[in-house]
Design an enzyme around this catalytic site. Structure first.
Site, short mmCIF file in Angstrom:
data_model
loop_
_atom_site.label_atom_id
_atom_site.label_comp_id
_atom_site.label_asym_id
_atom_site.label_seq_id
_atom_site.Cartn_x
_atom_site.Cartn_y
_atom_site.Cartn_z
N ARG B 70 0.77 -1.09 0.12
CA ARG B 70 0.12 0.06 0.05
C ARG B 70 0.81 1.26 0.19
NH1 ARG B 70 -4.77 -0.05 2.63
NH2 ARG B 70 -4.43 -2.63 2.29
N TYR B 74 0.65 4.76 -2.29
CA TYR B 74 0.76 6.16 -1.64
C TYR B 74 1.70 7.04 -2.28
CZ TYR B 74 -2.62 4.10 1.50
OH TYR B 74 -3.85 3.42 1.68
N TYR B 96 -11.61 12.99 -1.17
CA TYR B 96 -12.95 13.00 -0.45
C TYR B 96 -12.78 13.25 0.95
CZ TYR B 96 -12.13 8.13 1.37
OH TYR B 96 -11.66 7.12 2.15
N VAL B 101 -7.26 14.43 6.91
CA VAL B 101 -7.70 13.74 7.86
C VAL B 101 -7.73 12.28 7.47
CG1 VAL B 101 -9.82 12.91 9.03
CG2 VAL B 101 -9.34 15.54 8.72
N ALA B 128 -15.45 12.77 7.18
CA ALA B 128 -16.52 11.84 7.79
C ALA B 128 -17.00 12.16 9.45
CB ALA B 128 -15.86 10.34 7.63
N GLN B 170 -11.17 3.60 9.99
CA GLN B 170 -10.62 2.10 9.05
C GLN B 170 -10.83 0.76 9.81
OE1 GLN B 170 -7.50 3.95 6.04
NE2 GLN B 170 -6.35 3.10 7.45
N ALA B 211 -21.36 7.53 6.75
CA ALA B 211 -22.36 8.73 5.98
C ALA B 211 -22.65 8.51 4.42
CB ALA B 211 -21.32 9.95 6.29
N THR B 239 -16.89 3.74 9.98
CA THR B 239 -16.30 4.41 11.23
C THR B 239 -16.91 3.68 12.39
OG1 THR B 239 -15.42 6.20 9.88
CG2 THR B 239 -15.48 6.27 12.15
#
Ligand SMILES: C[S@@+](CC[C@H](N)C(=O)[O-])C[C@H]1O[C@@H](n2cnc3c(N)ncnc32)[C@H](O)[C@@H]1O
Lengths: 71, 271
Positions: B70, B74, B96, B101, B128, B170, B211, B239
């Site tokens: 991963r 990034y 998004y 955050v 979120a 996460q 959400a 979450t």
């Protein structure tokens, strides 16, 4: 004539539409001439169906390592 | 000494969680006026919406691959944006929620661009977290609110405070070492439950929260007990919110000190 992405944007921005009744949303969808299958996915509040109709695969959305460990 | 900033620049903007509802006028203007736009969002329809705002929008999705570390993904995202900045472009990275955050790449890209002498900054977005406070009716000021990346609680011994709210991010990829799965399972979640059980009773309520990303659906708000949490179907966008499980403990010593200060102030002697 609009398409469903424009329609979603409008729904997201419009206080009258965001939490409107099925009837109101149905009328707005018809006025915008949204395609019938997409119209029914919106009315059914079914994002999965709408994504499938538009050919979208689920997206990856993680932006941070689990544990926030860098390597 | 003033060095002239180079022509290329970077801005990372957040477009919020719900399509159409949360984007700020400033974020939209950054998108529309950039030379080129990169986008990393969680919903294909949202990506399609962003594509309409600028003729050159590139998705960062192709960098994700199952089986690929991963962190490499990034780093490649950062590099993709920086390559264009170095080429003199005004680049806008669209993320998004809030771009800073629980998101590594936007912070890193801005830090790198600045270190290389380019103008770079971040514009906040509706996270979120903001949606969670609204939809669950929580004010983080009443009891305090701790936020952790869920797996961090398993890799490290952190000090929890059961008299505050606890929000775990996460949760749907708990224990994922950043390679293959982009998912979690009951065994990994059980380890997390065991960690939480050091501070919370197993029958304590936990709330799975998601959400609305499209304005056509309602948020997911599912309440269960800590013990049952491993059996929930969790998504990468979920979450976990855990309400306070204990009252706040009064601190008599500090209260006495404060009372003494109040008294001293009220005492006319010496004024
Ligand atoms: C990589 S972080 C990105 C967060 C994003 N930058 C923000 O400001 O909300 C992904 C995590 O954010 C949370 N998240 C993302 N989308 C969400 C949603 N629609 N509802 C609730 N939480 C969400 C989940 O904890 C998810 O695992």
């Amino acid at each position: 004539m609009s398409d469903v992405i424009n329609f979603l944007e409008r729904m997201g921005q419009d206080a009258e539409l965001r939490y409107a009744s099925q009837d109101t949303i149905g009328t707005a969808l018809a006025d915008a001439q949204i395609e019938p299958q997409q119209r029914s996915a919106v009315l059914a509040s079914d994002p999965e169906r709408l994504r499938a109709l538009l050919g979208h695969e689920p997206l990856f959305a993680t932006l941070m390592m689990p544990g926030a460990i860098e390597s | 000494m003033n060095t002239q900033p180079s022509a290329g620049s970077l801005v990372c903007v957040g477009i919020g969680i719900t399509l159409g509802s949360h984007i700020s006028p400033l974020a939209r203007s950054h998108i529309e006026t950039a030379d080129m736009v990169f986008v990393a969002v969680s919903d294909g329809l949202v990506e399609q919406w962003v594509q309409r705002m600028h003729p050159d929008v590139r998705s960062l999705q192709p960098f994700y691959q199952t089986g690929k570390p991963r962190m490499q993904t990034y780093r490649q995202m950062v590099e993709a944006m920086l390559t264009e900045v170095r080429a003199g472009k005004r680049v806008c990275g669209v993320f998004y929620g809030h771009p800073g955050v629980f998101a590594w790449a936007p912070h890193k890209a801005i830090e790198t661009a600045r270190a290389e002498g380019y103008r770079a900054h971040m514009e906040p977005g509706i996270s979120a977290e903001d949606c969670l406070y609204a939809d669950l009716g929580i004010d983080p000021g009443t009891r305090g609110c701790l936020h952790f990346e869920a797996s961090q609680l398993m890799y490290y011994r952190r000090r929890l405070d059961p008299s505050a709210w606890l929000v775990l991010w996460q949760i749907g990829i708990t224990g994922d070492h950043g390679k293959n799965r982009f998912a979690t399972n009951a065994a990994y979640l059980q380890v997390l439950v065991d960690v939480l059980a050091r501070d919370y009773p197993l029958e304590h309520e936990v709330i799975v929260y998601r959400a609305a990303t499209l304005p056509i659906h309602l948020p997911r708000i599912e309440r269960t007990s800590l013990a049952r949490m491993p059996h929930l179907a969790l998504d990468a966008a979920d979450t976990l919110a855990i309400p306070p499980a204990a009252p706040m403990e009064p601190d008599p010593e500090m209260r006495a000190r404060l009372a003494a200060l109040d008294l001293a102030r009220a005492d006319p002697v010496g004024t």
